[in-house]
Design a protein around this motif. Structure first.
Motif, PDB file in Angstrom:
ATOM      1  N   VAL A 171      -7.070  -3.699  14.677  1.00  7.34           N
ATOM      2  CA  VAL A 171      -6.885  -3.596  12.975  1.00  7.34           C
ATOM      3  C   VAL A 171      -5.857  -5.196  12.372  1.00  7.34           C
ATOM      4  N   GLN A 172      -6.881  -5.916  11.944  1.00  4.35           N
ATOM      5  CA  GLN A 172      -5.736  -7.082  11.447  1.00  4.35           C
ATOM      6  C   GLN A 172      -4.701  -6.534  10.162  1.00  4.35           C
ATOM      7  N   SER A 173      -4.197  -5.316   9.749  1.00  2.23           N
ATOM      8  CA  SER A 173      -3.764  -5.265   9.379  1.00  2.23           C
ATOM      9  C   SER A 173      -3.482  -3.000   9.242  1.00  2.23           C
ATOM     10  N   PRO A 174      -2.236  -3.278   9.421  1.00  2.00           N
ATOM     11  CA  PRO A 174      -1.630  -1.563   9.715  1.00  2.00           C
ATOM     12  C   PRO A 174      -1.533  -0.517   8.280  1.00  2.00           C
ATOM     13  N   ILE A 175      -2.989  -0.885   7.376  1.00  2.00           N
ATOM     14  CA  ILE A 175      -2.821  -0.607   6.020  1.00  2.00           C
ATOM     15  C   ILE A 175      -4.044  -0.346   5.767  1.00  2.00           C
ATOM     16  N   CYS A 176      -4.105   0.340   4.333  1.00  2.00           N
ATOM     17  CA  CYS A 176      -5.569   0.555   4.338  1.00  2.00           C
ATOM     18  C   CYS A 176      -6.358  -0.846   3.764  1.00  2.00           C
ATOM     19  N   GLY A 177      -5.931  -1.087   2.820  1.00  2.00           N
ATOM     20  CA  GLY A 177      -6.151  -2.178   1.399  1.00  2.00           C
ATOM     21  C   GLY A 177      -6.240  -3.692   2.411  1.00  2.00           C
ATOM     22  N   PRO A 178      -5.364  -3.682   2.806  1.00  2.00           N
ATOM     23  CA  PRO A 178      -5.654  -5.599   3.896  1.00  2.00           C
ATOM     24  C   PRO A 178      -6.779  -5.371   5.186  1.00  2.00           C
ATOM     25  N   SER A 179      -5.971  -4.148   5.917  1.00  2.00           N
ATOM     26  CA  SER A 179      -6.782  -3.858   6.882  1.00  2.00           C
ATOM     27  C   SER A 179      -8.675  -4.377   6.557  1.00  2.00           C
ATOM     28  N   ARG A 180      -9.104  -3.561   5.185  1.00  2.00           N
ATOM     29  CA  ARG A 180     -10.325  -3.720   5.187  1.00  2.00           C
ATOM     30  C   ARG A 180     -10.990  -5.017   4.833  1.00  2.00           C
ATOM     31  N   MET A 181     -10.217  -5.430   3.694  1.00  2.00           N
ATOM     32  CA  MET A 181     -10.763  -6.794   3.349  1.00  2.00           C
ATOM     33  C   MET A 181     -11.261  -7.440   4.617  1.00  2.00           C
ATOM     34  N   SER A 182     -10.083  -7.204   5.421  1.00  2.00           N
ATOM     35  CA  SER A 182     -10.319  -8.686   6.972  1.00  2.00           C
ATOM     36  C   SER A 182     -11.519  -7.897   7.473  1.00  2.00           C
ATOM     37  N   THR A 183     -11.767  -6.581   7.581  1.00  2.00           N
ATOM     38  CA  THR A 183     -12.572  -6.033   8.281  1.00  2.00           C
ATOM     39  C   THR A 183     -14.016  -6.702   7.113  1.00  2.00           C
ATOM     40  N   TYR A 184     -14.369  -5.841   5.913  1.00  2.00           N
ATOM     41  CA  TYR A 184     -15.722  -6.319   5.343  1.00  2.00           C
ATOM     42  C   TYR A 184     -15.464  -8.294   5.305  1.00  2.00           C
ATOM     43  N   THR A 185     -14.462  -8.922   5.076  1.00  2.00           N
ATOM     44  CA  THR A 185     -14.503 -10.648   5.149  1.00  2.00           C
ATOM     45  C   THR A 185     -15.054 -11.562   6.416  1.00  2.00           C
ATOM     46  N   GLY A 186     -14.453 -10.434   7.588  1.00  2.00           N
ATOM     47  CA  GLY A 186     -13.996 -11.228   9.016  1.00  2.00           C
ATOM     48  C   GLY A 186     -13.303 -11.750   9.049  1.00  2.00           C
ATOM     49  N   ARG A 187     -12.233 -12.183   8.124  1.00  2.00           N
ATOM     50  CA  ARG A 187     -11.270 -12.941   8.242  1.00  2.00           C
ATOM     51  C   ARG A 187      -9.636 -12.085   8.242  1.00  2.00           C
ATOM     52  N   TYR A 188      -8.832 -13.026   8.569  1.00  2.00           N
ATOM     53  CA  TYR A 188      -7.198 -12.340   8.563  1.00  2.00           C
ATOM     54  C   TYR A 188      -6.660 -11.792   6.799  1.00  2.00           C
ATOM     55  N   PRO A 189      -6.004 -11.362   7.202  1.00  2.00           N
ATOM     56  CA  PRO A 189      -4.980 -10.805   5.721  1.00  2.00           C
ATOM     57  C   PRO A 189      -4.565 -12.641   4.917  1.00  2.00           C
ATOM     58  N   SER A 190      -3.932 -12.773   5.634  1.00  2.00           N
ATOM     59  CA  SER A 190      -2.755 -14.035   5.426  1.00  2.00           C
ATOM     60  C   SER A 190      -4.528 -15.737   4.629  1.00  2.00           C
ATOM     61  N   ASN A 191      -5.663 -15.204   5.424  1.00  2.00           N
ATOM     62  CA  ASN A 191      -6.524 -15.824   5.244  1.00  2.00           C
ATOM     63  C   ASN A 191      -7.926 -15.671   4.258  1.00  2.00           C
ATOM     64  N   HIS A 192      -7.772 -14.287   3.198  1.00  2.00           N
ATOM     65  CA  HIS A 192      -8.399 -13.703   2.011  1.00  2.00           C
ATOM     66  C   HIS A 192      -7.540 -13.343   1.189  1.00  2.00           C
ATOM     67  N   GLY A 193      -6.137 -13.040   1.337  1.00  2.00           N
ATOM     68  CA  GLY A 193      -4.740 -13.605   0.474  1.00  2.00           C
ATOM     69  C   GLY A 193      -4.850 -12.027  -0.096  1.00  2.00           C
ATOM     70  N   ALA A 194      -5.401 -10.740   0.072  1.00  2.00           N
ATOM     71  CA  ALA A 194      -5.990  -9.974  -0.454  1.00  2.00           C
ATOM     72  C   ALA A 194      -4.236  -8.644   0.671  1.00  2.00           C
ATOM     73  N   THR A 195      -2.941  -8.806   0.671  1.00  2.00           N
ATOM     74  CA  THR A 195      -2.634  -8.957   1.968  1.00  2.00           C
ATOM     75  C   THR A 195      -1.748  -7.820   1.430  1.00  2.00           C
ATOM     76  N   ALA A 196      -2.505  -6.889   1.161  1.00  2.00           N
ATOM     77  CA  ALA A 196      -2.072  -5.483   0.837  1.00  2.00           C
ATOM     78  C   ALA A 196      -2.343  -4.916  -0.517  1.00  2.00           C
ATOM     79  N   ASN A 197      -1.912  -3.003  -0.229  1.00  2.00           N
ATOM     80  CA  ASN A 197      -2.492  -2.520  -1.182  1.00  2.00           C
ATOM     81  C   ASN A 197      -2.813  -3.105  -2.415  1.00  2.00           C
ATOM     82  N   PHE A 198      -3.878  -2.828  -3.799  1.00  2.00           N
ATOM     83  CA  PHE A 198      -3.894  -3.354  -5.054  1.00  2.00           C
ATOM     84  C   PHE A 198      -3.405  -4.557  -5.231  1.00  2.00           C
TER      85      PHE A 198
END
Lengths: 545, 545
Positions: free
Chosen positions: B48-75
């Motif tokens: 997974v692209q982040s070992p925590i729910c929020g950013p991992s899922r944002m990556s899964t649902y956008t197809g982009r790494y956290p530092s690219n989609h910007g939602a890098t942490a929960n909330f």
């Protein structure tokens, strides 16, 4: 006297850092720009974030690096939703107004996807990158892609230049030679006068438009007037008498070395081989074109004299920060290159003068500031000037106000600039896909390091080779220096620059957030934990009922 | 039989990669999930692209790494305008539907700025990250931030669990001990049954909701049904009989070494010292909690058996790609840590099984694929499955279809995962500002390298230390390996990932664009140039008149 704190943000296009008398040019005298430097601070180490119009300006107007805002090349639309200068200044009560060029390409697909009408206030805000377009004119209007109703074209037609659909090209940027009209895109005619009169040429027209705005301004809000000249950008055609004011004798020595064409870095060689590199490697071209270029700068200086006098009469000088800069430079044969697009100082370093009339800046007037500064610093500077707080989670730049006030603050070590070369005609020869056509420059006081994936790096030792003639990108003695700069580039790149929805202040409130919500992770039993009595209120987090 | 090509996209939350019998668990039997692996491909190196729910899922649902989609942490809200799974699938005629959790936090400020009403179709599209929310339930509903009208709470109340405002907490995730109701957030009660019946617990409820959607579906469009279970995520409370199905004897050995607590990397030590690390470093906690966790997984497996049988009866198995995965793992005391949030395999590696019934995938059924894959690969996989073209300028991931079809294609060397630790209670102790609280993991087959600015790096030699026990981050013998991985991380970071407004195809058309527009830069005279006869038509570039 007005108590409004205005900003006059003057930008030239393709103006080299060293083509002002205050910056040391020996034969070009720019007394009005020099007087601004005397009233303010001249930054002698100012770098743009890309050595080409579009991405450089998108960085200047967003305060963000190209790889962060995404408009990495000319004609790459800026994503809708990217915060712009208007997003930052309007909430502070400032009216951002444009006279001239921005090079902003709106994100039509993005607006459509988000249901934003391009003609709506939000659509215009995006499409004009936050400026109120008092007069938008990106300056270059080739016949093949001429837009209807360019105001300057309409003006020229009213003034009698109506022998062609596109008088921008065929009057203001063409000449007559042996009875024939000839396009100013060809450099061999640069010494001839433009077909327009001086009065009707672009620089005075835009200066008058700026003064018209100031006349018409209702005085309610302080303004940030972006007077954005297209000149001295090519076509290198000046109206009389400016076309004839300088001669080959006034041209400074070319700045290049034979060693630069031996064992050249392969990517640098592609840039040298471009038509503009070939043209300006010839002394004839330099001696023909540079005098016209100098004339165009002289004309800008004269127009700024008129503008400053006008503002003085309006009692605006005491209440207006004045900024003078450019979006990138021009090679003119230095380093065997032409135009811009690469990372030697003639292309990537720009003039930057800022004069803030506030008494807090009195002790820096007339000084030269050597700290490395970047074009992305302007938006934060304007925010601080206007009394706002700089949002660090959005802006990559830093406010220059401490430097203007002469305060001793810790400063950055590195400046960074980027170039996306996929549109270069040579790019298919590299075998690289468009998204891989990237060049990064990072420099500190000692080294300039240029990294382009797929090519050898370029390294200049600025202490021992301030001319940037000797590429150490392949030198066995400089592996440590290259690694140091590469790690610095990595540090720069590995910053969180898309985490824009949470401010630093908000982030600090979010420390230990799950505990605060009553989400107790990993506790064995009550002895381990003291839950809080009440929940915090976070607008975007879960809501208490 | 329907010719629609559906996708059933099942995600668990906090399910370790090794807690399935097909992945080698010795005492936990998951025959239904195993049967899926027999019908498809099991990916044994999925990260997974982040070992925590929020950013991992944002990556899964956008197809982009956290530092690219910007939602890098929960909330941290996902910026409005970020393209999501719906943006990619809806134009292909697919109906993306949600039953369960996404952890999407909408960008309220961004929507306001762009004039998007949150309740409008575009507002809902953003707020639900492209899914039609048939049933949105992010699963964790602590009392302090309880939202009104959680459907599952309303259901529980109708079913008689009405002794508390929040039966999610006090019925489904609590137990009775010595006549008192006790929160399941405390791990010492994990062996006791939930206060709800098995039928009314979360996993069967969500499974029924998925089947209800399938029943009600009008059959017009193929769907992508995201069945997104909150379990086996904490609170670690299972309903009878699942709470009592496993015992301490079924718990696998803990995976840690005493050396990991000696000379520990300072950042790793912060993670070890968290309360969850302390709790699960005790064998008592592991023996109490892990059997309940196994029961929750067993319940998911049983429910999937029901769902697959239902789909078989509906004749949907032949036309539905089924994906089974998780958003991250759980430490359970391995490496002296608890919960997730760091980069050892128990936290960052996930189960991934994909079964595509298409005959083109027949020769890979039942196989195990060792290629390194990432959660961001799912959106591109769905796009290719649906017959679309993967937009490389937007998506960081790669389609897995070639691997499902058994085609030999060049594959990636590295996987990357990120963690933004600013919300951790220890973060102020590090003295780092919130934007500086970043950790990056990059791994290939040989090395796992963890880089956090401000701390020593961590390096594991996966060939000689597959257990990840020996940190070589400070080893004099491994400077080359660290440099290799750091340069690889820099390469990854220096990609253009915000240049989203120009596709590769469009970019190729833009090579030499200015020449095509009739902008002739650097030509001396006509001998140098052959201008094109007609201008290209670029939607977002200047317009021909």
């Amino acid at each position: 006297m007005s108590q409004r704190k205005n900003i006059l943000f003057i930008m030239c296009d393709q103006l080299r850092y060293d083509y002002l008398s205050c910056a040391g040019h020996k034969t070009l005298h720019t007394p009005n720009i020099d007087s601004l430097a005397e009233r303010g601070v001249r930054f002698s180490n100012a770098y743009v974030q890309s050595p080409i119009c579009g991405p450089s300006r998108m960085s200047t107007y967003t305060g963000r690096y190209p790889s962060n805002h995404g408009a990495t090349a000319n004609f790459v639309p800026l994503r809708v939703g990217e915060l712009n200068i208007g997003d930052h200044l309007k909430p502070l009560g400032i009216r951002p107004v444009l006279v001239g060029k921005t090079h902003m390409i709106p994100d039509q697909e993005g607006m459509k996807r988000l249901g934003i009408e391009p003609a709506s206030p939000i659509g215009v805000h995006h499409s004009q990158i936050g400026f109120e377009p008092y007069e938008r004119d990106d300056g270059i209007h080739p016949d093949l892609v001429l837009k209807p109703n360019v105001a300057y074209n309409n003006y020229l037609k009213e003034r009698g230049y109506d022998d062609h659909e596109n008088p921008w090209h065929w009057a203001a940027n063409s000449v007559e030679r042996r009875g024939e009209i000839r396009s100013g895109f060809f450099n061999d005619v640069a010494q001839l006068p433009a077909r327009v009169s001086e009065e009707d040429s672009e620089t005075p027209y835009m200066t008058r438009r700026a003064m018209q705005f100031i006349e018409e301004d209702d005085g309610e809000k302080p303004w940030c007037l972006h007077l954005s000249y297209i000149k001295p950008h090519w076509p290198y055609i000046a109206p009389a008498p400016y076309n004839d004011m300088y001669s080959a004798a006034d041209v400074q020595d070319v700045h290049r070395s034979e060693t630069e064409r031996e064992n050249t870095n392969q990517l640098a060689q592609h840039f040298q081989e471009r038509i503009c590199g070939q043209t300006f490697s010839r002394e004839e071209a330099r001696e023909t074109v540079i005098p016209a270029y100098m004339g165009l700068i002289k004309q800008i200086d004269d127009q700024l004299g008129i503008l400053f006098e006008f503002m003085e009469k309006k009692d605006l000088m005491k209440s207006t920060m004045i900024v003078f800069t450019s979006d990138h430079g021009e090679y003119f044969g230095d380093h065997w290159m032409g135009d811009k697009d690469f990372f030697h100082d003639p292309a990537v370093k720009v003039p930057l003068i800022i004069s803030d009339p506030d008494p807090s800046c009195d002790n820096t007037r007339g000084s030269v500031q050597n700290a490395p500064v970047e074009a992305i610093d302007l938006v934060p500077t304007f925010i601080e000037y206007a009394g706002g707080a700089v949002p660090k989670h959005i802006l990559d730049g830093r406010s220059l106000m401490p430097l203007l006030q002469g305060n001793d603050v810790p400063w950055r070590e590195f400046v960074v600039s980027e170039y996306d070369y996929f549109q270069q005609s040579f790019s298919p020869k590299t075998g690289r896909a468009p998204l891989e056509c990237r060049i990064y420059m990072i420099k500190n006081d000692r080294w300039k390091y240029i990294h382009a994936p797929g090519f050898l790096p370029i390294l200049f030792d600025l202490t021992n080779d301030p001319d940037e003639f000797v590429d150490l990108g392949n030198s066995d003695d400089h592996t440590d220096a290259r690694q140091y700069m590469h790690y610095a580039l990595a540090d720069w790149s590995l910053q969180y620059r898309q985490r824009e929805t949470v401010s630093e202040e908000r982030a600090e409130q979010m420390v230990g957030l799950e505990d605060k919500f009553g989400v107790l992770i990993g506790y064995w039993n009550e002895e381990d934990v003291k839950p809080p009595a009440t929940a915090p209120d976070f607008e975007s987090g879960p809501k208490a009922h």
